[in-house]
Design a protein around this motif. Sequence first.
Motif, mmCIF file in Angstrom:
data_model
loop_
_atom_site.group_PDB
_atom_site.id
_atom_site.type_symbol
_atom_site.label_atom_id
_atom_site.label_comp_id
_atom_site.label_asym_id
_atom_site.label_seq_id
_atom_site.Cartn_x
_atom_site.Cartn_y
_atom_site.Cartn_z
ATOM 1 N N GLU A 1 0.806 -1.220 0.000
ATOM 2 C CA GLU A 1 0.000 0.000 0.000
ATOM 3 C C GLU A 1 0.843 1.276 0.000
ATOM 4 O OE1 GLU A 1 -3.768 0.254 2.049
ATOM 5 O OE2 GLU A 1 -3.650 -1.880 2.548
ATOM 6 N N PRO A 2 1.895 1.384 0.834
ATOM 7 C CA PRO A 2 2.739 2.579 0.716
ATOM 8 C C PRO A 2 3.422 2.659 -0.649
ATOM 9 C CG PRO A 2 3.095 1.487 2.824
ATOM 10 C CD PRO A 2 2.276 0.545 1.988
ATOM 11 N N ALA A 3 3.809 1.487 -1.202
ATOM 12 C CA ALA A 3 4.463 1.477 -2.512
ATOM 13 C C ALA A 3 3.517 1.962 -3.605
ATOM 14 C CB ALA A 3 4.966 0.070 -2.839
ATOM 15 N N ALA A 4 2.252 1.618 -3.492
ATOM 16 C CA ALA A 4 1.272 2.043 -4.499
ATOM 17 C C ALA A 4 1.172 3.566 -4.557
ATOM 18 C CB ALA A 4 -0.092 1.428 -4.191
ATOM 19 N N ILE A 5 1.258 4.207 -3.396
ATOM 20 C CA ILE A 5 1.174 5.669 -3.355
ATOM 21 C C ILE A 5 2.352 6.310 -4.072
ATOM 22 C CG2 ILE A 5 1.224 7.671 -1.793
ATOM 23 C CD1 ILE A 5 -0.314 5.992 0.242
ATOM 24 N N LEU A 6 3.497 5.630 -4.080
ATOM 25 C CA LEU A 6 4.706 6.180 -4.689
ATOM 26 C C LEU A 6 4.890 5.783 -6.150
ATOM 27 C CD1 LEU A 6 7.188 5.624 -1.720
ATOM 28 C CD2 LEU A 6 5.992 7.740 -2.362
ATOM 29 N N GLU A 7 3.936 5.035 -6.703
ATOM 30 C CA GLU A 7 4.040 4.626 -8.099
ATOM 31 C C GLU A 7 4.114 5.841 -9.034
ATOM 32 O OE1 GLU A 7 3.747 1.265 -10.154
ATOM 33 O OE2 GLU A 7 5.140 1.497 -8.486
ATOM 34 N N ILE B 1 -7.465 4.560 -2.489
ATOM 35 C CA ILE B 1 -6.125 5.140 -2.607
ATOM 36 C C ILE B 1 -5.249 4.282 -3.512
ATOM 37 C CG2 ILE B 1 -4.003 5.629 -1.325
ATOM 38 C CD1 ILE B 1 -5.766 6.575 0.981
ATOM 39 N N THR B 2 -5.308 2.978 -3.347
ATOM 40 C CA THR B 2 -4.485 2.091 -4.176
ATOM 41 C C THR B 2 -4.884 2.174 -5.643
ATOM 42 O OG1 THR B 2 -4.154 0.588 -2.309
ATOM 43 C CG2 THR B 2 -3.751 -0.307 -4.504
ATOM 44 N N GLU B 3 -6.169 2.365 -5.916
ATOM 45 C CA GLU B 3 -6.623 2.489 -7.302
ATOM 46 C C GLU B 3 -5.994 3.686 -8.003
ATOM 47 O OE1 GLU B 3 -10.849 2.602 -7.088
ATOM 48 O OE2 GLU B 3 -11.043 0.443 -6.705
ATOM 49 N N CYS B 4 -5.620 4.711 -7.233
ATOM 50 C CA CYS B 4 -4.995 5.889 -7.829
ATOM 51 C C CYS B 4 -3.618 5.569 -8.415
ATOM 52 C CB CYS B 4 -4.860 7.007 -6.795
ATOM 53 S SG CYS B 4 -6.432 7.704 -6.227
ATOM 54 N N SER B 5 -3.040 4.451 -8.015
ATOM 55 C CA SER B 5 -1.718 4.067 -8.525
ATOM 56 C C SER B 5 -1.765 3.713 -10.006
ATOM 57 C CB SER B 5 -1.165 2.877 -7.741
ATOM 58 O OG SER B 5 -1.875 1.686 -8.077
ATOM 59 N N ARG B 6 -2.962 3.359 -10.498
ATOM 60 C CA ARG B 6 -3.147 2.919 -11.893
ATOM 61 C C ARG B 6 -2.338 1.652 -12.213
ATOM 62 N NH1 ARG B 6 -5.143 7.308 -15.003
ATOM 63 N NH2 ARG B 6 -6.288 8.680 -13.570
ATOM 64 N N ASN B 7 -1.870 0.978 -11.167
ATOM 65 C CA ASN B 7 -1.112 -0.258 -11.353
ATOM 66 C C ASN B 7 -2.037 -1.422 -11.020
ATOM 67 O OD1 ASN B 7 0.531 -2.607 -10.805
ATOM 68 N ND2 ASN B 7 2.316 -1.261 -10.682
ATOM 69 N N GLU B 8 -2.453 -2.163 -12.034
ATOM 70 C CA GLU B 8 -3.444 -3.213 -11.842
ATOM 71 C C GLU B 8 -2.961 -4.327 -10.930
ATOM 72 O OE1 GLU B 8 -6.593 -3.288 -12.697
ATOM 73 O OE2 GLU B 8 -6.371 -1.255 -13.497
ATOM 74 N N PHE B 9 -1.655 -4.533 -10.852
ATOM 75 C CA PHE B 9 -1.136 -5.584 -9.978
ATOM 76 C C PHE B 9 -1.325 -5.214 -8.508
ATOM 77 C CE2 PHE B 9 0.980 -6.439 -13.976
ATOM 78 C CZ PHE B 9 0.905 -7.821 -14.065
ATOM 79 N N PHE B 10 -1.036 -3.962 -8.165
ATOM 80 C CA PHE B 10 -1.287 -3.494 -6.805
ATOM 81 C C PHE B 10 -2.781 -3.553 -6.487
ATOM 82 C CE2 PHE B 10 2.817 -1.032 -7.162
ATOM 83 C CZ PHE B 10 3.460 -1.657 -6.108
ATOM 84 N N ILE B 11 -3.581 -3.063 -7.404
ATOM 85 C CA ILE B 11 -5.030 -2.983 -7.182
ATOM 86 C C ILE B 11 -5.635 -4.365 -6.979
ATOM 87 C CG2 ILE B 11 -7.225 -2.308 -8.227
ATOM 88 C CD1 ILE B 11 -5.594 -0.105 -9.737
#
Length: 288
Positions: free
Chosen positions: A164-170, A214-224
């Motif tokens: 989750e913290p990593a997703a914010i920094l994507e 918040i994780t969806e904002c990363s636009r990274n489907e693997f994180f989501i």
Amino acid sequence: MPPTQLTRQVAARIVDYIRSEQVSVGTRLAERTLAEHLRVSRSPVRNALRLLADSGAVAEAERGGYTVVDTDPDLVTETEEGVDETVYLAIAGDRLDGDLPDRITESALARRYSLTPAQLNRVLRRASSEGWIERLPGYGWEFRPTLTSPQSYADSYRFRLTIEPAAILEPTFVLDRAAVEHVREQQQRLADGAIHELDNVALFNINHVFHETITECSRNEFFIEALRRVDHLRRLVEYRRSLPRSSGVVRCREHVEIADLLLADRRAEAAERMREHLGTVTAEKTDT
């Protein structure tokens, strides 16, 4: 817990949209498109679609979003929802206690819980949409894996602490301001006292939407997808286990702080605050 008035209103507007636009069965409904059409954020649209899925009006699509199943749906009444909720939790509890087999037929469930076909259909649709039961090819249903051991439960939190913290920094992170403002408002209401009025199911649903938004904002489907998967697995355990409401108020305030940092475009600080928040919750809920 019954849906909020906002969820009901948005669901009714989606039904009106399906009827007025003569949307055909099988058409995919995207959250973003509906949110733009209805001029609301994606979070209430997401909750409304889940309500419509429970009623059988729509169904989850294989590649995300929902598809239309019934072009002239009727929403279930609050009384029906109350009965459904009781049965839903009874099935979930019996499954966690090991009182239900891995595979079961609809007739067996109907007999065990004294359900009408309509009630059984709604409860199975909800459990299926939440990812802990699935229909078998041809006949019957199978319960999907859930977190049952203390170790697997602790591992799920350690995993979230990583992603989750990593997703914010994507680098692909794009803030959905309306959605984050909406979940921030929900968390503020909880912190202001509403948390004492909710059961564990309702509290879990609000909190997991905050983290997934918040994780969806990363636009990274693997994180989501990874976070959604973990939320599905831990859902039944969370229905039974939660922090004392006094501690929950503190965690909700931390959610508000994280949202405020994101809204102020202070992503690095938000990621660190998320890490601290999840670290504390991990220790509290897993006694580590």
